[in-house]
Design a protein around this motif. Structure first.
Motif, PDB file in Angstrom:
ATOM      1  N   SER A  11       0.824  -1.195   0.000  1.00  0.00           N
ATOM      2  CA  SER A  11       0.000   0.000   0.000  1.00  0.00           C
ATOM      3  C   SER A  11       0.862   1.250   0.000  1.00  0.00           C
ATOM      4  O   SER A  11       0.368   2.335   0.212  1.00  0.00           O
ATOM      5  CB  SER A  11      -0.968  -0.005   1.179  1.00  0.00           C
ATOM      6  N   ASN A  12       2.171   1.103  -0.240  1.00  0.00           N
ATOM      7  CA  ASN A  12       2.952   2.299  -0.527  1.00  0.00           C
ATOM      8  C   ASN A  12       3.909   2.008  -1.667  1.00  0.00           C
ATOM      9  O   ASN A  12       4.478   0.923  -1.770  1.00  0.00           O
ATOM     10  CB  ASN A  12       3.534   2.877   0.774  1.00  0.00           C
ATOM     11  N   LEU A  13       4.024   2.994  -2.558  1.00  0.00           N
ATOM     12  CA  LEU A  13       4.685   2.738  -3.832  1.00  0.00           C
ATOM     13  C   LEU A  13       6.169   2.428  -3.682  1.00  0.00           C
ATOM     14  O   LEU A  13       6.724   1.663  -4.451  1.00  0.00           O
ATOM     15  CB  LEU A  13       4.515   3.949  -4.757  1.00  0.00           C
ATOM     16  N   VAL A  14       6.775   3.048  -2.651  1.00  0.00           N
ATOM     17  CA  VAL A  14       8.207   2.803  -2.453  1.00  0.00           C
ATOM     18  C   VAL A  14       8.455   1.310  -2.230  1.00  0.00           C
ATOM     19  O   VAL A  14       9.338   0.708  -2.844  1.00  0.00           O
ATOM     20  CB  VAL A  14       8.737   3.645  -1.278  1.00  0.00           C
ATOM     21  N   SER A  15       7.630   0.709  -1.370  1.00  0.00           N
ATOM     22  CA  SER A  15       7.791  -0.725  -1.130  1.00  0.00           C
ATOM     23  C   SER A  15       7.485  -1.516  -2.385  1.00  0.00           C
ATOM     24  O   SER A  15       8.146  -2.518  -2.667  1.00  0.00           O
ATOM     25  CB  SER A  15       6.854  -1.191  -0.024  1.00  0.00           C
ATOM     26  N   ALA A  16       6.461  -1.057  -3.122  1.00  0.00           N
ATOM     27  CA  ALA A  16       6.119  -1.770  -4.355  1.00  0.00           C
ATOM     28  C   ALA A  16       7.317  -1.815  -5.283  1.00  0.00           C
ATOM     29  O   ALA A  16       7.569  -2.814  -5.947  1.00  0.00           O
ATOM     30  CB  ALA A  16       4.944  -1.089  -5.040  1.00  0.00           C
ATOM     31  N   ILE A  17       8.086  -0.731  -5.316  1.00  0.00           N
ATOM     32  CA  ILE A  17       9.235  -0.699  -6.221  1.00  0.00           C
ATOM     33  C   ILE A  17      10.377  -1.529  -5.664  1.00  0.00           C
ATOM     34  O   ILE A  17      10.872  -2.452  -6.310  1.00  0.00           O
ATOM     35  CB  ILE A  17       9.695   0.752  -6.470  1.00  0.00           C
ATOM     36  N   TYR A  18      10.790  -1.255  -4.412  1.00  0.00           N
ATOM     37  CA  TYR A  18      12.060  -1.878  -4.015  1.00  0.00           C
ATOM     38  C   TYR A  18      11.915  -3.305  -3.530  1.00  0.00           C
ATOM     39  O   TYR A  18      12.909  -4.031  -3.476  1.00  0.00           O
ATOM     40  CB  TYR A  18      12.850  -0.982  -3.044  1.00  0.00           C
ATOM     41  N   LEU A  19      10.706  -3.705  -3.183  1.00  0.00           N
ATOM     42  CA  LEU A  19      10.539  -5.119  -2.826  1.00  0.00           C
ATOM     43  C   LEU A  19       9.716  -5.864  -3.855  1.00  0.00           C
ATOM     44  O   LEU A  19       9.515  -7.071  -3.745  1.00  0.00           O
ATOM     45  CB  LEU A  19       9.900  -5.248  -1.443  1.00  0.00           C
ATOM     46  N   GLY A  20       9.198  -5.153  -4.841  1.00  0.00           N
ATOM     47  CA  GLY A  20       8.435  -5.812  -5.893  1.00  0.00           C
ATOM     48  C   GLY A  20       9.211  -5.826  -7.183  1.00  0.00           C
ATOM     49  O   GLY A  20       9.998  -6.735  -7.449  1.00  0.00           O
ATOM     50  N   TYR A  21       9.050  -4.736  -7.941  1.00  0.00           N
ATOM     51  CA  TYR A  21       9.660  -4.701  -9.271  1.00  0.00           C
ATOM     52  C   TYR A  21      11.174  -4.821  -9.222  1.00  0.00           C
ATOM     53  O   TYR A  21      11.781  -5.427 -10.089  1.00  0.00           O
ATOM     54  CB  TYR A  21       9.283  -3.389  -9.964  1.00  0.00           C
ATOM     55  N   ARG A  22      11.790  -4.175  -8.243  1.00  0.00           N
ATOM     56  CA  ARG A  22      13.253  -4.143  -8.233  1.00  0.00           C
ATOM     57  C   ARG A  22      13.830  -4.969  -7.081  1.00  0.00           C
ATOM     58  O   ARG A  22      14.886  -4.650  -6.554  1.00  0.00           O
ATOM     59  CB  ARG A  22      13.771  -2.697  -8.125  1.00  0.00           C
ATOM     60  N   ALA A  23      13.147  -6.054  -6.706  1.00  0.00           N
ATOM     61  CA  ALA A  23      13.614  -6.847  -5.559  1.00  0.00           C
ATOM     62  C   ALA A  23      15.007  -7.422  -5.800  1.00  0.00           C
ATOM     63  O   ALA A  23      15.785  -7.593  -4.859  1.00  0.00           O
ATOM     64  CB  ALA A  23      12.623  -7.964  -5.263  1.00  0.00           C
ATOM     65  N   PHE A  24      15.329  -7.676  -7.073  1.00  0.00           N
ATOM     66  CA  PHE A  24      16.648  -8.241  -7.380  1.00  0.00           C
ATOM     67  C   PHE A  24      17.750  -7.234  -7.038  1.00  0.00           C
ATOM     68  O   PHE A  24      18.807  -7.606  -6.520  1.00  0.00           O
ATOM     69  CB  PHE A  24      16.665  -8.612  -8.869  1.00  0.00           C
ATOM     70  N   ASP A  25      17.470  -5.948  -7.295  1.00  0.00           N
ATOM     71  CA  ASP A  25      18.422  -4.908  -6.900  1.00  0.00           C
ATOM     72  C   ASP A  25      18.552  -4.835  -5.387  1.00  0.00           C
ATOM     73  O   ASP A  25      19.643  -4.638  -4.846  1.00  0.00           O
ATOM     74  CB  ASP A  25      17.970  -3.546  -7.423  1.00  0.00           C
ATOM     75  N   THR A  26      17.392  -4.962  -4.707  1.00  0.00           N
ATOM     76  CA  THR A  26      17.414  -4.892  -3.246  1.00  0.00           C
ATOM     77  C   THR A  26      18.252  -6.021  -2.670  1.00  0.00           C
ATOM     78  O   THR A  26      18.984  -5.820  -1.706  1.00  0.00           O
ATOM     79  CB  THR A  26      15.981  -4.951  -2.703  1.00  0.00           C
ATOM     80  N   LEU A  27      18.148  -7.191  -3.296  1.00  0.00           N
ATOM     81  CA  LEU A  27      18.998  -8.305  -2.868  1.00  0.00           C
ATOM     82  C   LEU A  27      20.467  -7.890  -2.957  1.00  0.00           C
ATOM     83  O   LEU A  27      21.254  -8.123  -2.033  1.00  0.00           O
ATOM     84  CB  LEU A  27      18.724  -9.523  -3.758  1.00  0.00           C
TER      85      LEU A  27
END
Lengths: 572, 260
Positions: free
Chosen positions: B52-68
């Protein structure tokens, strides 16, 4: 398992191995911990070969392009596991595997080292297949950070400072990378290479100055990692002071992977060909300049480190042509260099440890010291000989094939003769390095020293263990095998990279080429005698005494960046 | 000024001018902001990831591989720091005679400073604050998908809670947690770090993401609804534990508590 999952296996298997090594660190009792650590290393360094074997047909047939977790390509992370990624992975796992084997005998040991080593290997694989600019940034950061830690892990005086200066300059460069990344995102709203390329094409003048300078920022930041002139200053200290096994990986694998990753990006950019051309020219100059500095060194490992810069110069020169054949030649030399330079770092490191010194003017009788240290069959000396003959590009060793291939691309250009001269200097400097294996001089005349260390009776300083020998035998075997099958390997890399036949595997052994190699060798021998003569030594001292400072490195980076930017903006 | 200083200053000026000349046109382009990715995120970001917040959607969703990757950067940095602390302990402080340190017998590097920092006020306050800080850290970590925060931030707050415990429970202190309790000792922390890292690697592998989707489908078939966001929550918790234990471990070592 799906192709996508398989294509990520070379990244995730070493990570899983690193997690196992970290768990091993917390286990009580040394038995289970050692078993867990060994299992982690096997998962991280051996299993990926199985994945690569399964992936081979797919990679040869064009590769797998996908977005991680299947998100929309406009926002997700695009990866591309193609022939190039396969080849770079193979290079990485071969170099890392042999070096890790060596580290089991010579150190550094311990689960934390294993974990960081595996993380670095994983980052190498990730860098090889990324097709997303931000992901490339993350990969380079992981690569960098793990190598700073590994360099410092030798604990030698100076290693911390070397690691810190490496960290400081690459972090500073990464700021420019981020600026370039912002530039592209600001212009295109996309991070994947394909998205950037498509959006730039849609802009009125292809993005204009902003796009050109963004390319310059990204390319210059990666050039630091590749250590091409003029931004190579961090490398000699870092590679000379790292543990031998780490030096072998850093120089064999780590400086090349970012280059191939950069090539993947530049293919998509309008400013790409011009950037590659300039970097390629810098590479040719690097090949000669670095080897001249190498010739003047007295520290054995530092001499090897300068040779890494020189050899990466060959790779960058071929890569800078921007053609598939150029890429093939660059890869081939990168692969052969990873094998013979890894072997050289390990064998020279072992010899220097056994002889108790690294000064090529002083250390003598390294072979005898090695025998005292438990290397009765002179494996280290033979390994050194194989590596040295390979790097000197004497036929029929593998260096002859790859350097001949690189040279054949530049027939009739200034670069051809620059690389030829670099080859002669390489021979001279390896003759100089080989002096450490000359028989020891008579016992020192100074009675006091003679009493303190009676010749032949001193206890060995270290012992050459089975895993160290195994690692050197493995690399020497690979060097000889790649020499024997150089033609086949050329055809194979040609298929993987989509180059038709045309690699000069046969013409390399034609009479004029052999004559030229012979002429180069004679020139090298002559140069060696000049280098070890009194005036030569004085010149070497002068070269060594030239000021090297961190500020100079920063200045070199700024000048290189500005030159690249000016080239791209003023002569588009 | 010495000549070297003048040369250095001049070089600095050259570097500043050259880099500004390259960077300025990149930072100030005159093209309109691209909108495609922004609009796509605004339209589908929350729905697709369940956050429910876009920041999380990006860094744990679309870009989770980067976060890893970023998690690994942190892991490597912490490992490097820990080994530096270890190396620093073996080397006497600058200007201090090695012999003096050895005479004192109990010299433990920079950690010796703790005797001066160790006051009763510190002990009682640190001990009392610790549970509150830990609770807050857990909140930041668990609610990262809906409010600002998440694993990285929550982990750092948790780490400060552990530091409070470490300060508060010194021998002679009146910390809330008894000195014999080793839940927050270095060994337990590194164990937690290792398992949290393993969990992150496991969670990020694409196969486990599709396995998770399969699990959700199976659960909804038998009438149990698993929200899509639980994947993000799981990732946030693992990252939080990894960051928290890693940073705490480093700080506890800096405090000189590694021998427990």
């Amino acid at each position: 398992m799906s192709d996508v999952a398989l294509a990520l296996a070379p990244v995730f298997l070493p990570l899983a191995g690193a997690a196992m090594a970290l768990v091993a660190k917390t286990l009580r009792g040394s038995g289970p911990a050692a078993a867990m650590e060994a299992a982690g290393a096997a998962v991280g360094l051996v299993l990926p070969w199985a994945a690569l074997a399964v992936l081979l047909p797919r990679a040869a047939g064009g590769g797998v392009a996908f977005v991680v977790s299947g998100w929309d390509p406009a926002i997700g992370i695009a990866l591309r596991f193609d022939g190039l990624a396969w080849l770079v992975d193979a290079l990485g796992f071969a170099g890392a595997g042999a070096a890790y084997l060596y580290s089991r005998g010579a150190g550094p040991r311990g689960p934390l080292f294993t974990a960081i080593f595996l993380i670095q290997t994983s980052a190498l694989a990730a860098t090889a297949s990324t097709a997303d600019l931000f992901n490339l940034f993350v990969c380079l950061e992981v690569l960098g950070l793990s190598s700073y830690v590994l360099v410092a892990s030798s604990g030698k005086p100076g290693a911390f400072l070397a690691a810190f200066s490496y960290l400081a300059i690459s972090s500073a460069a990464m700021v420019f990378f981020l600026v370039g990344l912002f530039g592209f995102y600001r212009l295109t709203g996309s991070l994947s290479y394909e998205g950037i390329s498509a959006a730039l094409a849609a802009l009125p003048d292809g993005g204009g100055t902003a796009a050109s300078l963004s390319s310059a920022c990204v390319a210059a930041a990666v050039a630091i990692r590749v250590a091409v002139m003029p931004v190579y200053g961090w490398l000699p200290d870092a590679h000379a002071l790292a543990p031998h096994a780490v030096s072998a990986v850093l120089s064999g694998v780590l400086i090349k992977t970012p280059l191939f990753a950069l090539g993947r990006l530049l293919e998509f950019l309008p400013a790409g060909p011009a950037s590659m051309e300039l970097l390629g020219a810098a590479g040719a100059v690097t090949a000669l300049a670095a080897v001249l500095v190498a010739l003047s060194q007295k520290d054995a490992k530092r001499l090897l480190a300068y040779h890494s810069i020189s050899q990466i110069g060959y790779v960058v020169a071929a890569w800078g042509m921007g053609t598939r054949v150029g890429l093939q030649a660059a890869y081939l030399h990168a692969l052969f260099h990873a094998l013979f330079k890894g072997l050289l770092f390990l064998s020279v490191g072992t010899a220097a440890d056994a002889a108790g010194g690294r000064n090529v003017y002083e250390v003598r009788g390294a072979g005898a010291s090695l025998r005292r240290a438990g290397d009765r069959r002179s494996i280290t000396v033979v390994a050194y000989a194989v590596g040295a003959l390979s790097i000197c590009a004497l036929p029929p060793f593998n260096g002859y094939a790859s350097k001949g291939f690189v040279g054949s691309l530049f027939k009739g250009e200034w670069r051809y003769w620059v690389l030829f001269a670099a080859g002669a200097c390489t021979i001279a400097s390896f003759l100089k390095l080989s002096m450490i294996f000359l028989p020891a001089k008579e016992a020192p005349k100074d009675a006091r020293t003679a009493e303190a260390a009676p010749a032949g009776a001193e206890p060995p300083r270290m012992s050459v263990t089975a895993s160290m020998k195994a690692s050197m035998i493995l690399l020497a075997g690979l060097c000889l095998a790649t020499a024997a099958f150089a033609g086949r390997i050329m055809d194979f890399t040609g298929t993987m990279l989509g180059v038709g036949a045309g690699a000069p595997s046969k013409s390399l052994y034609a009479a004029p080429e052999l004559a030229k190699a012979g002429f180069g060798a004679c020139l090298g021998v002559a140069l060696f005698f000049v280098a070890v003569s009194k005036p030569g030594k004085r010149a070497a001292t002068l070269v060594r005494a030239r000021p090297r400072s961190f500020a100079g490195l920063v200045l070199a980076f700024a000048v290189g960046l500005a030159a690249l930017g000016a080239r791209l903006v003023l002569f588009p | 000024m010495r000549r070297a200083d003048i040369a250095g200053t001049l070089a600095g000026i050259v570097v500043a001018i050259l880099s500004c000349a390259v960077v300025a046109p990149v930072l100030l382009p005159d093209v309109p902001w691209p909108e495609a990715a922004r609009d796509l995120l605004a339209a589908r970001g929350l729905g697709e990831t369940g956050a429910s917040n876009l920041v999380s959607a990006i860094y744990l969703g679309y870009r989770a591989f980067d976060t890893l990757g970023e998690t690994i950067v942190l892991l490597a940095a912490l490992a490097g720091a820990v080994s530096l602390i270890g190396a620093a302990r073996d080397t006497p402080l600058h200007g201090e005679e090695a012999g003096v340190a050895a005479d004192r017998g109990d010299y433990r590097g920079p950690a010796d400073k703790r005797r001066r920092l160790h006051t009763e006020i510190m002990d009682s306050i640190a001990g009392k604050l610790a549970p509150i800080v830990l609770l807050f850290g857990a909140y930041v970590m668990l609610y990262g998908h809906s409010s600002p925060g998440g694993g990285f931030q929550g982990g750092v707050v948790i780490a400060s809670g552990v530091i409070f415990i470490a300060i508060g429970r010194r021998s002679g202190g009146i910390g809330r947690i008894g000195p014999r309790l080793t839940v927050f000792g270095p060994r337990a922390l590194s164990r937690m770090e290792a398992s949290a890292f393993a969990a992150i690697v496991l969670l990020s592998f694409p196969v486990s993401i599709s396995a998770f989707e399969g699990l959700r489908a199976g659960a909804s078939a038998v009438g149990v609804s698993v929200p899509a966001v639980s994947y993000i929550v799981a990732l946030n918790v693992s990252i939080g534990l990894k960051v928290g234990s890693g940073v705490a471990l480093m700080c506890v070592m800096m405090l000189g508590g590694e021998s427990e």
